[in-house]
Design a protein around this motif. Structure first.
Motif, PDB file in Angstrom:
ATOM      1  N   TYR A 174       0.866  -1.188   0.000  1.00 48.49           N
ATOM      2  CA  TYR A 174       0.000   0.000   0.000  1.00 48.49           C
ATOM      3  C   TYR A 174       0.895   1.228   0.000  1.00 48.49           C
ATOM      4  N   THR A 175       0.356   2.337  -0.477  1.00 43.97           N
ATOM      5  CA  THR A 175       1.091   3.595  -0.337  1.00 43.97           C
ATOM      6  C   THR A 175       0.763   4.168   1.046  1.00 43.97           C
ATOM      7  N   LEU A 176       1.661   4.997   1.546  1.00 39.11           N
ATOM      8  CA  LEU A 176       1.405   5.644   2.841  1.00 39.11           C
ATOM      9  C   LEU A 176       0.155   6.521   2.739  1.00 39.11           C
ATOM     10  N   GLU A 177       0.003   7.186   1.589  1.00 47.06           N
ATOM     11  CA  GLU A 177      -1.144   8.085   1.393  1.00 47.06           C
ATOM     12  C   GLU A 177      -2.456   7.303   1.484  1.00 47.06           C
ATOM     13  N   HIS A 178      -2.464   6.109   0.896  1.00 41.12           N
ATOM     14  CA  HIS A 178      -3.695   5.323   0.899  1.00 41.12           C
ATOM     15  C   HIS A 178      -4.024   4.837   2.314  1.00 41.12           C
ATOM     16  N   LEU A 179      -2.993   4.371   3.018  1.00 31.28           N
ATOM     17  CA  LEU A 179      -3.215   3.899   4.390  1.00 31.28           C
ATOM     18  C   LEU A 179      -3.725   5.053   5.258  1.00 31.28           C
ATOM     19  N   THR A 180      -3.143   6.236   5.045  1.00 35.12           N
ATOM     20  CA  THR A 180      -3.558   7.425   5.797  1.00 35.12           C
ATOM     21  C   THR A 180      -5.027   7.740   5.515  1.00 35.12           C
ATOM     22  N   ALA A 181      -5.416   7.607   4.244  1.00 32.35           N
ATOM     23  CA  ALA A 181      -6.807   7.903   3.866  1.00 32.35           C
ATOM     24  C   ALA A 181      -7.758   6.879   4.492  1.00 32.35           C
ATOM     25  N   LEU A 182      -7.354   5.599   4.502  1.00 28.18           N
ATOM     26  CA  LEU A 182      -8.210   4.567   5.114  1.00 28.18           C
ATOM     27  C   LEU A 182      -8.398   4.857   6.603  1.00 28.18           C
ATOM     28  N   ALA A 183      -7.317   5.304   7.245  1.00 24.44           N
ATOM     29  CA  ALA A 183      -7.397   5.618   8.681  1.00 24.44           C
ATOM     30  C   ALA A 183      -8.319   6.809   8.909  1.00 24.44           C
ATOM     31  N   GLU A 184      -8.159   7.819   8.072  1.00 18.23           N
ATOM     32  CA  GLU A 184      -8.987   9.030   8.207  1.00 18.23           C
ATOM     33  C   GLU A 184     -10.467   8.706   8.100  1.00 18.23           C
ATOM     34  N   GLU A 185     -10.788   7.801   7.161  1.00 21.40           N
ATOM     35  CA  GLU A 185     -12.198   7.397   6.996  1.00 21.40           C
ATOM     36  C   GLU A 185     -12.748   6.789   8.279  1.00 21.40           C
ATOM     37  N   GLN A 186     -11.851   6.200   9.081  1.00 18.84           N
ATOM     38  CA  GLN A 186     -12.294   5.568  10.335  1.00 18.84           C
ATOM     39  C   GLN A 186     -12.080   6.496  11.531  1.00 18.84           C
ATOM     40  N   GLY A 187     -11.757   7.758  11.249  1.00 17.08           N
ATOM     41  CA  GLY A 187     -11.626   8.745  12.331  1.00 17.08           C
ATOM     42  C   GLY A 187     -10.296   8.682  13.056  1.00 17.08           C
ATOM     43  N   LEU A 188      -9.260   8.123  12.404  1.00 19.91           N
ATOM     44  CA  LEU A 188      -7.945   8.026  13.052  1.00 19.91           C
ATOM     45  C   LEU A 188      -6.899   8.791  12.248  1.00 19.91           C
ATOM     46  N   VAL A 189      -5.867   9.243  12.957  1.00 22.17           N
ATOM     47  CA  VAL A 189      -4.750   9.916  12.285  1.00 22.17           C
ATOM     48  C   VAL A 189      -3.609   8.911  12.155  1.00 22.17           C
ATOM     49  N   CYS A 190      -2.998   8.873  10.974  1.00 17.33           N
ATOM     50  CA  CYS A 190      -1.880   7.948  10.723  1.00 17.33           C
ATOM     51  C   CYS A 190      -0.587   8.770  10.633  1.00 17.33           C
ATOM     52  N   THR A 191       0.368   8.488  11.530  1.00 19.24           N
ATOM     53  CA  THR A 191       1.635   9.229  11.529  1.00 19.24           C
ATOM     54  C   THR A 191       2.786   8.259  11.266  1.00 19.24           C
ATOM     55  N   PRO A 192       3.570   8.463  10.193  1.00 18.49           N
ATOM     56  CA  PRO A 192       4.713   7.563   9.955  1.00 18.49           C
ATOM     57  C   PRO A 192       5.814   7.792  10.983  1.00 18.49           C
ATOM     58  N   ILE A 193       6.509   6.740  11.362  1.00 15.09           N
ATOM     59  CA  ILE A 193       7.618   6.897  12.313  1.00 15.09           C
ATOM     60  C   ILE A 193       8.870   6.225  11.756  1.00 15.09           C
ATOM     61  N   GLU A 194      10.006   6.811  12.088  1.00 18.41           N
ATOM     62  CA  GLU A 194      11.273   6.285  11.564  1.00 18.41           C
ATOM     63  C   GLU A 194      11.839   5.252  12.523  1.00 18.41           C
ATOM     64  N   TRP A 195      11.160   4.137  12.658  1.00 17.96           N
ATOM     65  CA  TRP A 195      11.644   3.040  13.506  1.00 17.96           C
ATOM     66  C   TRP A 195      12.315   2.016  12.591  1.00 17.96           C
ATOM     67  N   PRO A 196      13.402   1.350  13.036  1.00 18.30           N
ATOM     68  CA  PRO A 196      14.111   0.433  12.129  1.00 18.30           C
ATOM     69  C   PRO A 196      13.188  -0.566  11.442  1.00 18.30           C
ATOM     70  N   ARG A 197      13.393  -0.691  10.128  1.00 15.16           N
ATOM     71  CA  ARG A 197      12.549  -1.612   9.344  1.00 15.16           C
ATOM     72  C   ARG A 197      13.269  -2.945   9.244  1.00 15.16           C
ATOM     73  N   VAL A 198      13.285  -3.679  10.356  1.00 15.81           N
ATOM     74  CA  VAL A 198      14.055  -4.924  10.406  1.00 15.81           C
ATOM     75  C   VAL A 198      13.607  -5.875   9.302  1.00 15.81           C
ATOM     76  N   ASN A 199      12.296  -5.996   9.118  1.00 13.12           N
ATOM     77  CA  ASN A 199      11.789  -6.901   8.077  1.00 13.12           C
ATOM     78  C   ASN A 199      11.301  -6.109   6.857  1.00 13.12           C
ATOM     79  N   LYS A 200      11.878  -4.918   6.673  1.00 10.92           N
ATOM     80  CA  LYS A 200      11.609  -4.052   5.513  1.00 10.92           C
ATOM     81  C   LYS A 200      10.248  -3.348   5.589  1.00 10.92           C
ATOM     82  N   LEU A 201       9.452  -3.637   6.606  1.00  9.59           N
ATOM     83  CA  LEU A 201       8.129  -3.016   6.686  1.00  9.59           C
ATOM     84  C   LEU A 201       8.236  -1.655   7.369  1.00  9.59           C
TER      85      LEU A 201
END
Ligand code: SAM
Length: 270
Positions: A179-206
């Protein structure tokens, strides 16, 4: 599935998705690191022992094996459709004594019914769940999460970031869906939530994000301060400096100089 005995039954030779409590949930090679990174992330985000935690798709308690002893009795909740994974997790990581002591609660619900526990949570985590879930499953999960999140709750999740949004209807495993970050953010917004990306190590690339209620988004710790790239840059600099120092110290003139200095030092100290 045959498990090689030489690795103590850790399933390190097995392909991801094999019916083994470690291999089922991801690469057995980094099973321990994925325990540690989830625990570090939530404690970094403020998880204390008195908080209530919901582990969505808790699998074989890869994270639960650290969270359950840490949290007070009755504070850990896990949803996992595969009951055998929970049982294997308890057998291999906790034992019945610790389960008696901490009394974690589990559900085998397979429709992201987070309301099944009849309570609210301070922290929620979904590690390697949205990287396999369809959009309708993500929407269902976020809509349920919104109902069970305390006002200041933090819901950490990771996803496989890509340029395409998966449009299939099914859970895909062990392959990833993107998924794109923008799409995930939009899905969250539709459910009344805010999606904030964080720079935590992507051990498994996620890539990690946190979902919060809108009014709590501005109270999050400064997540941009976790500059992992900078740390690895400094580690690399340190390694190069050590190599340069070793080369300088290995030069014949320098070695001679150091020997003379040691000799003078010994003469002076009698
Ligand atoms: C990649 S594993 C990650 C497990 C765990 N979060 C971890 O870090 O070890 C994905 C997990 O999601 C579980 N799962 C599949 N469908 C699910 C659903 N509808 N609700 C909750 N969990 C689900 C799988 O059985 C599996 O244990």
């Amino acid at each position: 599935m045959t498990v090689a005995a030489h690795d103590g039954g850790l399933g390190k030779d097995l392909p991801i998705g094999s019916r083994h409590y470690r291999a089922w949930v991801g690469s057995s090679e980094i099973y321990d690191i994925m325990s540690a990174t989830q625990f570090s992330l939530l404690t970094f985000l403020g998880l204390r022992e008195h908080h209530y935690l919901l582990d969505i798709g808790c699998g074989s308690l890869r994270a639960g094996r650290l969270f359950i002893p840490y949290l007070l009795r009755g504070r850990y909740f896990g949803i996992e459709p595969e009951q055998w994974l929970i049982e294997e997790g308890i057998k291999n990581h906790l034992g019945q004594d610790l389960v008696q002591l901490r009394q974690p609660t589990f559900s085998n619900d397979s429709n992201f019914t987070l309301t099944t526990f009849g309570r609210k949570f301070d922290y929620l985590i979904a590690q390697s769940i949205f990287s396999h879930a369809s959009q309708s499953q993500i929407v269902r999960c976020l809509s349920e999460a919104q109902k069970v999140m305390e006002p200041a709750a933090i819901f950490a999740a990771n996803f496989a970031e890509g340029e395409q949004n998966y449009t299939g209807k099914e859970w895909v495993y062990p392959e990833l869906v993107t998924y794109t970050l923008e799409h995930l953010t939009a899905l969250a917004e539709e459910q009344g939530l805010v999606c904030t990306p964080i720079e935590w190590p992507r051990v498994n690339k996620l890539r990690w994000v946190v979902f919060t209620h809108p009014e709590h988004a501005r109270h999050l710790p400064d997540l941009s301060a976790i500059d992992v790239t900078r740390l690895s840059y400094l580690e690399n600099e340190l390694r190069l400096c050590r190599e340069r120092l070793a080369a300088v110290e290995g030069h014949p003139y320098v070695r001679l100089g150091l020997t003379i200095r040691r000799f003078i030092h010994r003469l002076r100290s009698g």
